[in-house]
Write an enzyme that holds these catalytic residues in place. Structure first.
Site, short mmCIF file in Angstrom:
data_model
loop_
_atom_site.label_atom_id
_atom_site.label_comp_id
_atom_site.label_asym_id
_atom_site.label_seq_id
_atom_site.Cartn_x
_atom_site.Cartn_y
_atom_site.Cartn_z
N GLU A 17 3.01 40.68 -8.10
CA GLU A 17 3.97 41.36 -8.97
C GLU A 17 3.79 42.89 -8.94
O GLU A 17 4.78 43.63 -8.95
CB GLU A 17 3.79 40.89 -10.42
CG GLU A 17 4.19 39.45 -10.69
CD GLU A 17 3.03 38.47 -10.48
OE1 GLU A 17 2.13 38.76 -9.64
OE2 GLU A 17 3.03 37.42 -11.13
N LEU A 18 2.53 43.33 -8.89
CA LEU A 18 2.29 44.78 -8.93
C LEU A 18 2.87 45.44 -7.69
O LEU A 18 3.49 46.50 -7.77
CB LEU A 18 0.78 45.06 -9.06
CG LEU A 18 0.43 46.54 -9.23
CD1 LEU A 18 1.09 47.13 -10.47
CD2 LEU A 18 -1.08 46.73 -9.31
N LYS A 19 2.67 44.81 -6.54
CA LYS A 19 3.21 45.35 -5.29
C LYS A 19 4.72 45.53 -5.39
O LYS A 19 5.26 46.59 -5.09
CB LYS A 19 2.88 44.38 -4.15
CG LYS A 19 3.60 44.67 -2.86
CD LYS A 19 3.54 43.46 -1.93
CE LYS A 19 4.31 43.73 -0.64
NZ LYS A 19 3.63 44.71 0.21
N ILE A 431 -1.35 49.66 24.60
CA ILE A 431 -2.42 48.88 23.96
C ILE A 431 -2.02 47.43 23.71
O ILE A 431 -2.85 46.59 23.40
CB ILE A 431 -2.89 49.58 22.66
CG1 ILE A 431 -3.32 51.02 22.96
CG2 ILE A 431 -4.03 48.85 21.99
CD1 ILE A 431 -4.37 51.16 24.05
N ASP A 599 -9.20 42.60 22.24
CA ASP A 599 -9.20 43.64 21.21
C ASP A 599 -10.33 43.44 20.21
O ASP A 599 -10.54 42.34 19.72
CB ASP A 599 -7.87 43.59 20.43
CG ASP A 599 -6.70 44.10 21.24
OD1 ASP A 599 -6.91 44.99 22.09
OD2 ASP A 599 -5.58 43.59 21.03
N GLU A 665 -9.01 55.21 19.95
CA GLU A 665 -8.15 56.18 19.26
C GLU A 665 -8.82 57.53 19.28
O GLU A 665 -9.94 57.69 18.81
CB GLU A 665 -7.94 55.73 17.81
CG GLU A 665 -7.21 56.76 16.99
CD GLU A 665 -7.00 56.35 15.54
OE1 GLU A 665 -6.82 55.15 15.28
OE2 GLU A 665 -7.02 57.24 14.69
N HIS A 694 0.47 56.58 14.70
CA HIS A 694 0.64 56.43 13.25
C HIS A 694 1.78 57.28 12.72
O HIS A 694 2.14 57.19 11.57
CB HIS A 694 -0.66 56.82 12.53
CG HIS A 694 -1.82 55.98 12.97
ND1 HIS A 694 -2.65 56.35 13.99
CD2 HIS A 694 -2.25 54.77 12.55
CE1 HIS A 694 -3.57 55.41 14.17
NE2 HIS A 694 -3.34 54.44 13.32
N CYS A 726 -3.07 53.21 19.94
CA CYS A 726 -3.10 51.83 19.45
C CYS A 726 -1.76 51.18 19.80
O CYS A 726 -0.94 51.78 20.51
CB CYS A 726 -3.35 51.83 17.93
SG CYS A 726 -3.71 50.19 17.26
N1 GLN Z 1 -3.17 44.65 20.93
C1 GLN Z 1 -2.95 45.00 19.56
C2 GLN Z 1 -1.64 45.77 19.44
O1 GLN Z 1 -1.30 46.47 20.33
C3 GLN Z 1 -4.08 45.85 19.03
C4 GLN Z 1 -3.91 46.12 17.56
C5 GLN Z 1 -5.07 46.87 16.93
O2 GLN Z 1 -5.85 47.50 17.59
N2 GLN Z 1 -5.21 46.83 15.66
O3 GLN Z 1 -0.93 45.69 18.45
ZN ZN Z 2 -5.79 49.74 17.71
#
Ligand code: GLN
Ligand code: ZN
Length: 764
Positions: A17-19, A431, A599, A665, A694, A726
């Protein structure tokens, strides 16, 4: 008679609910009053649950509209100056700006709360920080509970833990210099509690369970000398690890009691018993606040009998830590297997366990049925897990060092792989995931609801894979990925295909702010009944002559992001996971896949709180990774990927994983991370991220070229890869395409530059 209490309860609500209330408020779809009303109802409900379980105290102060650490900063009056907010008049809107950033200022930094998956907002302090006091929310909530006639025990994060976890932009600034002012503020807070007739306050000092430098420990003593004499009784709470080494120091302080985590560190009890003065309250954290298993109540009762006789009212019984780390209630689980469900206790069920414990000590007869029910559940769990998958057990027993080693050392593998793969210098790759578009999510939701047939879903996913492959060919990337369209989550996707894993419908735990995660439960032996990714990867490879990377989640990450069995060491469960992944790796190789990425983004977060416990963890964690990776021939190239990590302090272990290529990263730290790799002379190949995924910002070719050139200064170009930080699943296609176009151009530009330099060198 022993008393019962908890350190804290989950804030989010059984239905999150809070979310939903937070997010509606952020979107402007609901008013502040709506949000306040929902929050008040949640608090009332959670206090009522504690009353229903007949706990002796109701814990107040564990609620937060975003994060308790931010609440504390606002209560103390220690907000980051850069926002220009007045803590005394802080509005909820401004509070959320601190948490989430605004047009002018980035949000406060966020980081993990000790070794949990909860993230708190890091307080920003400097020489001008004043602690003049701020919002009254903490006191308002106490009044709210007092008005309901509840026996209130407020909880606050203690001053040492607050300072320890905060940071300053001025590197040489000594946070401890703020301590005198901070203590004055805490004393004022305790005064205010005293005025309200509060008898006990719990001050959380989990910092006692990390390696605190000597001057911090001295500061600790000084602080509690000052706080303990205030007139409100202080319960000093440590949790998450062993605090026995501080028992004598703490015993000398004028505090009224301590709380210990006896689930993580049962061995510390004796040291504390010996050190504590006879008047002190001892709160024993005997119910696991970090895991979801039903407790062995009979065993706990037996272990508490003597203490109970000795201490009487001075024995308090509690969960090991706040219950915010486990889901709210099993009552929301309709689909979970009935037997498995009987083995579990979420937060609400843990409250009932506490009351059973207290009852069993007080009146054994009255508790007999409840204890017998717990015994039965435990007994079926023991017997069911003892009907182990014989195959898994035999394999685990037979594991030896040869399984944890590639056939040849890196240099030899590298030679064979170069020949087999014939990649250009500075190979480009990504990635794993490509944008999870609305149409992908819609297809998956329809499939889960049964509205899309399996074959149709498969077709849709194949179309997505083909789309991603064609895009990558057009972009001229060297090593391709299939894009992970079929994966909802990198742990769940594999867990759903393995035996030994179960999934809840509503087992949400707060990760930060409005974000919740639903960790799967590893309840039995891990067994892979059939290949998990081979069809998809083989299909993707069939579309292109370029090498297609197989994409798997590693054993440490699978472990770290799940609720794990408590009846065998974590390392054993990790080993079972490793064997399952190893089989998948071998099957991918058989299917003609030449590069396989395993990973491990959670590798570093598995580190224990105390450095003295690091070597043991790193030893088994690197070993299980190698076991998962070492079933293949030299020519098969194993990659691993890690993110959000500072790992300069564990580089030897990263090297010991012996992946042929690691992608990490680095773009936001402008390659700082690489300095460590350079200084340590990391031996294998590395892909330092040059594109910060990001942010929706598209980095330019020149910026990425600069990062690559920096990388070349520390790592020889022959061992460098070019890739984003990533996976790209949270990004949109337009920005992804633009950024990858620049990335490939940057790689090509650098190849030309290096070739030209080579020519000059040869002619000279
Ligand atoms: N292979 C995953 C991706 O590309 C790696 C995700 C991660 O490092 N958290 O989404
Ligand atoms: Zn990653």
């Amino acid at each position: 008679m022993a008393r019962t209490h908890i350190s804290g309860f989950s804030r989010i609500g059984a239905q999150r609910e809070l979310k939903f209330a937070q997010e509606a408020f952020w979107r402007g779809e609901s008013s502040e009053a709506d949000l306040l009303e929902i929050a008040e109802a949640l608090r009332a409900r959670h206090w009522q649950l504690q009353r229903d379980a007949q706990l002796d105290f109701v814990t107040v102060g564990d609620f937060a509209y975003y994060d308790p650490m931010l609440n504390l900063s606002a209560l103390l009056g220690a907000l980051p100056a850069r926002f220009g907010f007045d803590a005394n008049t802080l509005s909820l809107g401004q509070y959320y700006e601190l948490a989430r950033g605004n047009a002018a200022q980035p949000a406060q930094e966020m980081t993990k709360w000790f070794d949990t998956n909860y993230h708190y907002l890091v307080p920003e302090l400097d020489a001008n920080t004043r602690f003049h006091g701020g919002v009254s929310w903490f006191f308002d909530e106490i009044d709210e509970a007092l008005a309901q006639g509840l026996p209130v025990k407020p909880v606050l994060i203690g001053p040492i833990t607050f300072l320890w976890l905060s940071k300053s932009h001025v590197p040489e600034f000594d946070r401890l210099s703020l301590l005198p002012k901070l203590v004055i503020r805490y004393n004022r807070i305790l005064d205010t509690l005293k005025q309200r007739g509060i008898e006990w306050v719990q001050l959380d000092e989990p910092a006692l369970c990390v390696d605190l430098p000597a001057q911090w420990l001295d500061a600790f003593s000084a602080v509690y000398e000052a706080l303990g004499t205030n007139g409100v009784k202080v319960l000093l709470a440590s949790y998450f690890d062993d605090a026995a080494q501080h028992a004598e120091r703490v015993a000398r302080l004028p505090i009224a009691g301590v709380h210990l985590d006896l689930v993580r560190a049962p061995q510390q009890l004796d040291a504390w018993r010996a050190a504590l003065p006879p008047h002190a309250v001892l709160s024993v954290g005997v119910i696991d606040g970090r895991n979801i298993w039903r407790a062995d109540l009979s065993a706990i009762v037996a272990s508490l009998r003597t203490l109970d006789a000795e201490l009487g009212e001075r024995l308090w019984i509690a969960p090991s830590c706040s219950l915010q780390h486990v889901p709210v209630t099993l009552a929301s689980e309709q689909k979970l297997d009935g037997e498995l469900k009987s083995w579990l206790a979420f937060a609400t069920e843990k409250l009932a366990e506490l009351s059973t414990l207290a009852l069993a000590l007080r009146d054994p007869d009255a508790a007999r049925d409840a204890l017998a029910a717990a015994d039965r559940a435990l007994d079926t769990r023991r017997r069911s897990t003892a009907v182990v998958n014989a195959l898994v057990q035999r394999r685990v027993a037979a594991v030896d060092d040869t399984l944890a080693q590639r056939r040849s050392p890196f240099a030899e593998r590298n030679r064979v792989q170069r020949e087999a793969l014939a990649l250009p210098l500075l190979p480009t790759t990504t990635i794993g995931s490509f944008p999870q578009t609305a149409s992908i999510r819609r297809a998956r939701a329809a499939y889960k609801r049964g509205e899309l047939r399996a074959l149709d879903y498969l077709q849709r996913m194949r179309a997505e894979i083909e789309f991603a492959v064609r895009k990558q060919e057009t972009l001229d990337l060297d090593v391709l990925v299939h894009g992970e369209a079929e994966r909802n989550d990198m742990v769940e996707y594999f867990g759903e295909q393995l035996w030994g894993y179960a999934f809840t419908e509503n087992g949400w735990v707060q990760s930060y702010g409005s974000r919740c995660v639903k960790p799967p439960i590893i309840y039995g032996d891990i067994y892979r009944p059939e290949p998990m990714t081979v069809d998809t990867t083989r299909y993707a490879q069939s579309l292109t002559p370029r090498p297609m990377k197989g994409m798997l989640t590693g054993p440490v990450t699978m472990l770290q992001w799940s609720f794990v069995r408590d009846d065998q060491p974590r390392s054993t469960t990790a080993l079972q996971l490793a064997l399952a992944i190893r089989d998948e790796v071998v099957d991918l190789e058989k299917a003609g896949i030449r590069i396989i990425q395993i990973d491990e983004p959670a590798f570093r977060e598995g580190l224990p709180l105390r450095e003295s416990d690091w070597p043991a963890y790193l030893e088994w964690a690197t070993r299980v990774f190698r076991i998962s990776a070492s079933g293949v021939a030299d020519r098969t190239q194993i990659h691993t990927h890690m993110c959000y990590s500072e790992f300069n302090d564990i580089l030897p272990s990263i090297a010991a994983m012996d992946a042929d290529v690691i992608t990490i990263e680095t773009s936001r730290s402008a390659m700082e991370l690489l300095d460590g790799f350079g200084a340590f002379a990391y031996p294998n190949e590395i892909g330092p991220g040059v594109y910060d995924i990001h942010s929706p910002r598209v980095p330019g070719e020149a910026a990425m070229l600069r990062l690559l050139e920096r990388a070349c200064e520390v790592i020889p170009a022959e061992r460098l890869w070019v890739n984003p930080d990533c996976g790209l699943k949270t990004r949109g296609w337009p920005e992804t395409e633009a950024a990858l176009t620049h990335m490939v151009r940057a790689a090509k530009a650098l190849r030309l530059k290096l070739a030209a330099r080579q020519d000059v060198a040869e002619t000279a």
